[in-house]
Write a protein that holds these residues in place. Sequence first.
Motif, PDB file in Angstrom:
ATOM      1  N   ILE A  47       0.862  -1.177   0.000  1.00  0.00           N
ATOM      2  CA  ILE A  47       0.000   0.000   0.000  1.00  0.00           C
ATOM      3  C   ILE A  47       0.902   1.233   0.000  1.00  0.00           C
ATOM      4  N   LYS A  60      -3.254   0.222  -3.558  1.00  0.00           N
ATOM      5  CA  LYS A  60      -2.470  -1.011  -3.627  1.00  0.00           C
ATOM      6  C   LYS A  60      -1.649  -0.991  -4.913  1.00  0.00           C
ATOM      7  N   LEU A 104      -0.391  -6.550   3.663  1.00  0.00           N
ATOM      8  CA  LEU A 104      -0.928  -7.475   2.684  1.00  0.00           C
ATOM      9  C   LEU A 104      -0.397  -8.865   2.877  1.00  0.00           C
TER      10      LEU A 104
END
Length: 77
Positions: A14, A38, A77
């Motif tokens: 991100i 993202k 993530l």
Amino acid sequence: MTTLLELSEGQSGIIQKLDMDRLLIQRLNAMGLRRGKKITVLRKAPLKGPFHITIDTTELMIREQEASLIQINSSTL
């Protein structure tokens, strides 16, 4: 926090900060590189070549110099 330069092919993160001058930030924002988006590294060209990245459905090529100025949080993530 890390930079886009440090991500390997296939890794995502991100965008936390674009650490560059205002004019370049505006250009990258217009292409979709914004805080909170993202970003995924698709390919890294050899010999300090460009990075092939994707943001949402947009694919871009950026230089290694700009990749080193994009701060990423990859731990989310």
